[in-house]
Design a protein around this motif. Structure first.
Motif, PDB file in Angstrom:
ATOM      1  N   UNK A 268       0.808  -1.147   0.010  1.00 57.86           N
ATOM      2  CA  UNK A 268       0.177   0.229   0.030  1.00 57.86           C
ATOM      3  C   UNK A 268       0.831   1.267  -0.031  1.00 57.86           C
ATOM      4  N   UNK A 269       0.421   2.525  -0.420  1.00 58.64           N
ATOM      5  CA  UNK A 269       1.041   3.740  -0.595  1.00 58.64           C
ATOM      6  C   UNK A 269       0.925   4.394   0.760  1.00 58.64           C
ATOM      7  N   UNK A 270       1.767   5.373   1.387  1.00 55.93           N
ATOM      8  CA  UNK A 270       1.641   6.308   2.439  1.00 55.93           C
ATOM      9  C   UNK A 270       0.336   7.125   2.120  1.00 55.93           C
ATOM     10  N   UNK A 271      -0.328   7.533   3.195  1.00 51.24           N
ATOM     11  CA  UNK A 271      -1.418   8.366   3.352  1.00 51.24           C
ATOM     12  C   UNK A 271      -1.458   9.512   2.474  1.00 51.24           C
ATOM     13  N   UNK A 272      -2.349   9.480   1.597  1.00 56.25           N
ATOM     14  CA  UNK A 272      -2.429  10.715   0.622  1.00 56.25           C
ATOM     15  C   UNK A 272      -2.590  12.027   1.331  1.00 56.25           C
ATOM     16  N   UNK A 273      -3.306  12.131   2.575  1.00 51.07           N
ATOM     17  CA  UNK A 273      -3.663  13.261   3.248  1.00 51.07           C
ATOM     18  C   UNK A 273      -2.504  13.737   4.215  1.00 51.07           C
ATOM     19  N   UNK A 274      -1.376  12.929   4.282  1.00 54.47           N
ATOM     20  CA  UNK A 274      -0.312  13.429   5.001  1.00 54.47           C
ATOM     21  C   UNK A 274       1.003  13.756   4.279  1.00 54.47           C
ATOM     22  N   UNK A 275       1.116  14.004   3.108  1.00 55.87           N
ATOM     23  CA  UNK A 275       2.148  14.505   2.288  1.00 55.87           C
ATOM     24  C   UNK A 275       2.345  15.928   2.133  1.00 55.87           C
ATOM     25  N   UNK A 276       1.301  16.581   2.086  1.00 55.58           N
ATOM     26  CA  UNK A 276       1.409  18.127   1.864  1.00 55.58           C
ATOM     27  C   UNK A 276       0.442  18.851   3.135  1.00 55.58           C
TER      28      UNK A 276
ATOM     29  N   UNK B  98       8.428  23.620  -8.049  1.00 60.67           N
ATOM     30  CA  UNK B  98       9.119  24.593  -7.248  1.00 60.67           C
ATOM     31  C   UNK B  98       8.367  25.885  -7.563  1.00 60.67           C
ATOM     32  N   UNK B  99       8.163  26.359  -9.109  1.00 63.68           N
ATOM     33  CA  UNK B  99       7.343  27.480  -9.267  1.00 63.68           C
ATOM     34  C   UNK B  99       5.982  27.494  -8.834  1.00 63.68           C
ATOM     35  N   UNK B 100       5.455  26.294  -8.776  1.00 67.20           N
ATOM     36  CA  UNK B 100       3.749  26.271  -8.284  1.00 67.20           C
ATOM     37  C   UNK B 100       3.869  26.480  -6.765  1.00 67.20           C
ATOM     38  N   UNK B 101       4.834  26.155  -6.458  1.00 68.05           N
ATOM     39  CA  UNK B 101       4.822  26.216  -4.616  1.00 68.05           C
ATOM     40  C   UNK B 101       4.994  27.755  -4.172  1.00 68.05           C
ATOM     41  N   UNK B 102       5.327  28.473  -4.913  1.00 66.03           N
ATOM     42  CA  UNK B 102       5.612  30.224  -4.837  1.00 66.03           C
ATOM     43  C   UNK B 102       4.203  30.756  -4.697  1.00 66.03           C
ATOM     44  N   UNK B 103       3.113  29.970  -5.342  1.00 65.37           N
ATOM     45  CA  UNK B 103       1.672  30.432  -5.691  1.00 65.37           C
ATOM     46  C   UNK B 103       1.202  30.320  -4.024  1.00 65.37           C
ATOM     47  N   UNK B 104       1.605  29.642  -3.486  1.00 61.44           N
ATOM     48  CA  UNK B 104       0.942  29.203  -1.961  1.00 61.44           C
ATOM     49  C   UNK B 104       2.233  28.854  -1.002  1.00 61.44           C
ATOM     50  N   UNK B 105       2.924  29.815  -0.622  1.00 65.51           N
ATOM     51  CA  UNK B 105       4.102  29.872  -0.069  1.00 65.51           C
ATOM     52  C   UNK B 105       3.652  29.292   1.706  1.00 65.51           C
ATOM     53  N   UNK B 106       2.529  29.027   1.950  1.00 66.97           N
ATOM     54  CA  UNK B 106       2.292  28.906   3.316  1.00 66.97           C
ATOM     55  C   UNK B 106       2.275  27.090   3.392  1.00 66.97           C
ATOM     56  N   UNK B 107       2.368  26.646   2.198  1.00 65.53           N
ATOM     57  CA  UNK B 107       2.369  24.970   1.970  1.00 65.53           C
ATOM     58  C   UNK B 107       4.047  24.670   2.087  1.00 65.53           C
ATOM     59  N   UNK B 108       4.180  23.074   2.457  1.00 63.86           N
ATOM     60  CA  UNK B 108       5.609  22.908   2.948  1.00 63.86           C
ATOM     61  C   UNK B 108       6.082  22.660   1.418  1.00 63.86           C
ATOM     62  N   UNK B 109       5.342  22.114   0.390  1.00 60.38           N
ATOM     63  CA  UNK B 109       5.669  22.021  -0.909  1.00 60.38           C
ATOM     64  C   UNK B 109       4.483  21.478  -1.822  1.00 60.38           C
ATOM     65  N   UNK B 110       4.849  21.604  -2.973  1.00 58.35           N
ATOM     66  CA  UNK B 110       3.911  21.252  -4.092  1.00 58.35           C
ATOM     67  C   UNK B 110       4.329  19.866  -4.684  1.00 58.35           C
ATOM     68  N   UNK B 111       3.790  18.539  -4.376  1.00 53.90           N
ATOM     69  CA  UNK B 111       4.534  17.282  -4.612  1.00 53.90           C
ATOM     70  C   UNK B 111       3.833  16.827  -5.952  1.00 53.90           C
ATOM     71  N   UNK B 112       2.677  17.275  -6.332  1.00 55.73           N
ATOM     72  CA  UNK B 112       1.859  16.546  -7.550  1.00 55.73           C
ATOM     73  C   UNK B 112       0.826  17.479  -7.892  1.00 55.73           C
ATOM     74  N   UNK B 113       0.381  17.195  -9.170  1.00 56.52           N
ATOM     75  CA  UNK B 113      -0.726  17.305  -9.805  1.00 56.52           C
ATOM     76  C   UNK B 113      -1.612  16.530  -9.990  1.00 56.52           C
ATOM     77  N   UNK B 114      -2.843  16.459  -9.561  1.00 54.38           N
ATOM     78  CA  UNK B 114      -3.748  17.373  -8.782  1.00 54.38           C
ATOM     79  C   UNK B 114      -3.086  17.307  -7.389  1.00 54.38           C
ATOM     80  N   UNK B 115      -3.417  18.392  -6.610  1.00 55.31           N
ATOM     81  CA  UNK B 115      -3.459  18.203  -5.195  1.00 55.31           C
ATOM     82  C   UNK B 115      -4.754  18.915  -4.798  1.00 55.31           C
TER      83      UNK B 115
END
Length: 414
Positions: free
Chosen positions: A239-247, A354-371
């Protein structure tokens, strides 16, 4: 008189025969075709499609497993054929002759275009091999899989889930950033081959099946030149890690804030009256992204059921270009395709994470589309879901939709 009648009949028969022989060889035949894209390494990425002719208006259905992906923008001019994909900004151009097509698939990117040789042949419903050899191997079930970049520096964990009926195999690989959608292929001898083409991604997976329930010599071909290696072991508990715990938020108490233009260039933000005291779902997506396509198809139907119950959706688009008009054109195609009746905003940031993460800097990072970011009625972030398991994942898709809708139902009651 009889002689003249006989001569006339002979003339008519000859005319009909010659007319049939002169029938243009560049007509698009109806029925099932086999197409293939050729990678830089010479590997074929095969797929099937069906051609329907309705009053001289062609429709193509690209076939991957249970999916039939509709393509309606098809035009012919003499022996030339042009197939414009409804999403993802790509097209096939080729020469149509004698029930064959030879040409090029072009994928339009921000700075450059990628081209792959393409050919297709009609009346061909096989995909991997015309004559599959019998096999004692069966790949039904879950497979714990590790993808390894060609330089060996990066690995990705995935779960393969396959369904085999005789030689035919369908299924997908699930990862923390999304799934590889509908894969279609076969087992022949001790070889597994799976492929898919959806207008954006062209994938081929090959591997050797071993008696100890492992896959070795795995190769993953993506597009023109990308290749990864992979290995796998059958594991019913994979199984995969919890999708609600990555971002997540860097600061749990921080609220999201932004202002981006909609398709009419009107600025929209979460402080607008429309979103006050409502459950709000933010969809970080791109028109170039097949997993986003699956999520958008689901959210469009979800919104039609929930929009009068105090729920709003905001789609935040991250396109391959910063050009507003180009981005708008591609997003509008997606909006119309899936009847997305919620607000779609052009962020002006690209699909570079990395560019997308600048749009919402309060997030730890953007890992995937979609989020997907879920806000409660107070505007607080309740959950963030990374990636999307689409209908190609079967029960995983159903489990997600059921859990998601229960969560929204509970939040509406708060």
């Amino acid at each position: 008189m009889k002689l003249k009648t006989h001569a006339l009949s002979l003339f008519l028969l000859t005319f009909i025969f010659l007319s049939a022989c002169d029938k243009p060889s560049h007509q698009l035949s109806t029925g099932v075709w086999r197409g293939a894209l050729i990678t830089a390494s010479g590997a074929e990425i095969p797929f099937n499609f069906e051609v329907i002719d309705s009053l001289n208006a062609y429709t193509i259905y690209i076939i991957n497993g249970e999916e039939r992906f509709e393509v309606k923008e098809i035009s012919t001019d003499g022996d030339s054929i042009h197939i414009k994909m409804p999403l993802f900004d790509s097209e096939i151009k080729g020469i149509l002759k004698d029930n064959k097509i030879e040409g090029v698939w072009t994928k339009f990117l921000a700075d450059t275009n990628v081209e792959m040789p393409f050919y297709a042949k009609t009346n061909t419903n096989w995909r991997i091999s015309e004559k599959l050899s019998s096999s004692k191997f069966n790949v039904n079930g879950k497979w714990a899989t590790t993808f390894i970049t060609d330089d060996g520096k990066d690995t990705t964990y995935a779960v393969g889930e396959f369904h085999q009926k005789q030689a035919k195999v369908t299924g997908t690989f699930l990862t923390s950033t999304g799934d590889y959608r509908y894969l279609d292929g076969a087992v022949s001898g001790n070889k597994l081959s799976l492929s898919t083409f959806d207008g954006s991604h062209a994938f081929l997976f090959t591997a050797t099946i071993n008696p100890d329930s492992t896959l070795s010599d795995g190769k993953f071909y993506s597009g023109l030149s990308y290749i990864e290696n992979f290995t796998a072991k059958k594991d019913s508990t994979a199984k995969l890690p919890d999708a609600y715990g990555l971002t997540f938020l860097k600061n749990n108490d921080e609220k999201l804030h932004f202002s981006f233009p909609n398709l009419n260039k009107e600025q929209v933000s979460l402080s607008d009256e429309k979103f006050k005291n409502k459950v709000v779902i933010l969809q970080m997506f791109g028109s170039w992204c097949p997993n986003c396509m699956d999520e958008s198809a689901y959210l469009a139907k979800f919104y039609s059921k929930y929009k009068n119950r105090g729920v709003e959706i905001l789609g935040l688009a991250y396109e391959r270009t910063r050009d507003f008009e180009k981005s708008k054109k591609n997003v509008e195609r997606m909006k119309n395709r899936f009847d997305m009746d919620y607000d779609l905003l052009i962020t002006g940031f690209t699909n570079d994470k990395e560019d997308a993460a600048k749009s919402l800097p309060m997030l730890n990072k953007v890992i995937a589309f979609p989020t997907m970011i879920i806000l409660d009625k107070k505007g607080d972030v309740r959950k963030i879901h990374t990636g999307f398991s689409g209908p190609g994942t079967g029960k995983h898709y159903l489990e997600f939709t059921q859990e998601f809708e229960k969560l929204i139902d509970d939040m509406i009651k708060e």
